[in-house]
Design an enzyme around this catalytic site. Sequence first.
Site, mmCIF file in Angstrom:
data_model
loop_
_atom_site.group_PDB
_atom_site.id
_atom_site.type_symbol
_atom_site.label_atom_id
_atom_site.label_comp_id
_atom_site.label_asym_id
_atom_site.label_seq_id
_atom_site.Cartn_x
_atom_site.Cartn_y
_atom_site.Cartn_z
ATOM 1 N N ASN A 243 0.882 -1.174 0.000
ATOM 2 C CA ASN A 243 0.000 0.000 0.000
ATOM 3 C C ASN A 243 0.921 1.226 0.000
ATOM 4 O O ASN A 243 1.475 1.600 1.033
ATOM 5 C CB ASN A 243 -0.878 -0.047 1.252
ATOM 6 N N CYS B 102 -4.790 6.371 8.369
ATOM 7 C CA CYS B 102 -4.300 5.354 7.435
ATOM 8 C C CYS B 102 -3.293 4.475 8.188
ATOM 9 O O CYS B 102 -2.243 4.970 8.608
ATOM 10 C CB CYS B 102 -3.614 6.062 6.257
ATOM 11 N N ASN C 182 -1.401 1.765 7.304
ATOM 12 C CA ASN C 182 -0.095 1.538 6.659
ATOM 13 C C ASN C 182 0.696 2.841 6.607
ATOM 14 O O ASN C 182 1.921 2.840 6.754
ATOM 15 C CB ASN C 182 -0.290 0.967 5.252
ATOM 16 N N ASN D 78 -11.828 5.932 10.463
ATOM 17 C CA ASN D 78 -12.384 5.968 9.111
ATOM 18 C C ASN D 78 -13.329 4.773 8.978
ATOM 19 O O ASN D 78 -13.207 3.786 9.701
ATOM 20 C CB ASN D 78 -11.267 5.967 8.042
ATOM 21 N N HIS E 245 -15.421 1.444 7.831
ATOM 22 C CA HIS E 245 -15.190 0.157 7.169
ATOM 23 C C HIS E 245 -16.454 -0.687 7.257
ATOM 24 O O HIS E 245 -17.124 -0.694 8.297
ATOM 25 C CB HIS E 245 -14.052 -0.607 7.858
ATOM 26 N N GLU F 10 -10.680 0.192 -1.301
ATOM 27 C CA GLU F 10 -10.582 1.383 -0.457
ATOM 28 C C GLU F 10 -11.382 2.550 -1.014
ATOM 29 O O GLU F 10 -11.308 2.845 -2.221
ATOM 30 C CB GLU F 10 -9.111 1.833 -0.334
ATOM 31 N N ARG F 11 -12.072 3.225 -0.136
ATOM 32 C CA ARG F 11 -12.722 4.494 -0.476
ATOM 33 C C ARG F 11 -11.666 5.427 -1.072
ATOM 34 O O ARG F 11 -10.589 5.609 -0.502
ATOM 35 C CB ARG F 11 -13.285 5.090 0.826
ATOM 36 N N CYS G 297 -4.592 -2.674 3.649
ATOM 37 C CA CYS G 297 -5.213 -1.543 4.353
ATOM 38 C C CYS G 297 -5.075 -1.808 5.852
ATOM 39 O O CYS G 297 -5.670 -2.766 6.370
ATOM 40 C CB CYS G 297 -6.684 -1.425 3.944
ATOM 41 N N THR H 71 -5.955 0.092 8.599
ATOM 42 C CA THR H 71 -7.169 0.308 9.393
ATOM 43 C C THR H 71 -8.206 -0.767 9.062
ATOM 44 O O THR H 71 -8.956 -1.205 9.936
ATOM 45 C CB THR H 71 -7.767 1.704 9.134
ATOM 46 N N GLY H 72 -8.206 -1.216 7.790
ATOM 47 C CA GLY H 72 -9.132 -2.277 7.374
ATOM 48 C C GLY H 72 -8.839 -3.582 8.098
ATOM 49 O O GLY H 72 -9.766 -4.287 8.531
HETATM 50 N N1 LIG Z 1 -4.788 2.406 3.211
HETATM 51 C C1 LIG Z 1 -5.219 2.918 4.421
HETATM 52 C C2 LIG Z 1 -6.527 3.633 4.505
HETATM 53 C C3 LIG Z 1 -6.535 4.884 3.662
HETATM 54 C C4 LIG Z 1 -7.758 5.761 3.839
HETATM 55 C C5 LIG Z 1 -9.027 5.176 3.290
HETATM 56 N N2 LIG Z 1 -8.995 4.889 1.890
HETATM 57 C C6 LIG Z 1 -10.158 6.134 3.647
HETATM 58 O O1 LIG Z 1 -10.551 6.974 2.814
HETATM 59 O O2 LIG Z 1 -10.665 6.027 4.768
HETATM 60 C C7 LIG Z 1 -4.837 2.114 5.622
HETATM 61 O O3 LIG Z 1 -3.789 1.450 5.551
HETATM 62 O O4 LIG Z 1 -5.498 2.178 6.658
#
Ligand SMILES: N[C@@H](CCC[C@H](N)C(=O)O)C(=O)O
Length: 290
Positions: free
Chosen positions: A14, A76, A78, A168, A170, A219-220, A228, A230-231
């Site tokens: 990422n 984020c 990562n 964020n 999910h 990802e959004r 990801c 946070t994912g």
């Molecule tokens: N790649 C990320 C998350 C990045 C932000 C996400 N796309 C959003 O808009 O919330 C990670 O590693 O957490």
Amino acid sequence: MKEIHYTKMHGLGNSYIYINTFEETLAESELISLAIKVSNKNTGIGSDGLILITPSDQADVGMRMFNKDGSEGKTCGNGLRCVAKYAFEHQLVQNETFAIETKAGMVEAYVHLNKDQKEVNEVTIDMGAPILERQLIPMLGEKDNHVVNERFEVENETLFATAVSMGNPHVIFFVDDINQAPLYELGPVITNDNRFPEGVNVEFIEVISETEMHFRVWERGSGVTEACGTGACAATVASVLNGQSKRNEPVTVHLAGGDLTITWAHDGKVWMRGAAETITTGIYFDHSKH
Ligand SMILES: N[C@@H](CCC[C@H](N)C(=O)O)C(=O)O
């Protein structure tokens, strides 16, 4: 033409373009277009987005992140590991433990060093507690409750959604076989579904055991990425909420780009441990006029 020094880094594939705003000056009005431009693999550098490493009044260092489409995410996972590596290796911080400010709040980073104590190989982040209240994720719905294994109709299919915010949003769906997950079919539809007023990051997980799962993400703002952070945290929380994993027991999350170790501790905090790597540094020539 403006010259901007950057570093390209990745966490499990990422990748983001990192700009150190302790040294580089960027106007607020140029950030969205800069993120879109540098992310383009043909006319820019090529990445999943842009991350700024900033001074912070509250913490040792700050982070702001922009997706490939220029939208700003509040955090984020990562990116946090890469910011921690950069901050330590560039002496923006002096200790192996330090605080990073994000738009979703403050987190604590712990860097794991190589033998000569100069290079950061892995980083552990205390990501804080997940947010489970529907209206705070945010996700629309009739009931004021947690969203766990909730019926979710989309494109003539019935799925079961668990929604978690790590700062964020999910939404997580369990699948029997990760290779059959409808990532490309439903990822772009669900990410913009109007049940999620701020959009959502879409994850499919295949639980292998209480301590192991496969994971894929749409990802959004960026689409399919290799990983990801946070994912992976949200997916581990979802697995516990659905009785598939246990609190306080580390879960190995197999992402497309490699593994993360995630623990949802008894004290409520989610811990993430994984790699962070530097790819290259250089100068981006920004030809646009602002
Ligand atoms: N790649 C990320 C998350 C990045 C932000 C996400 N796309 C959003 O808009 O919330 C990670 O590693 O957490």
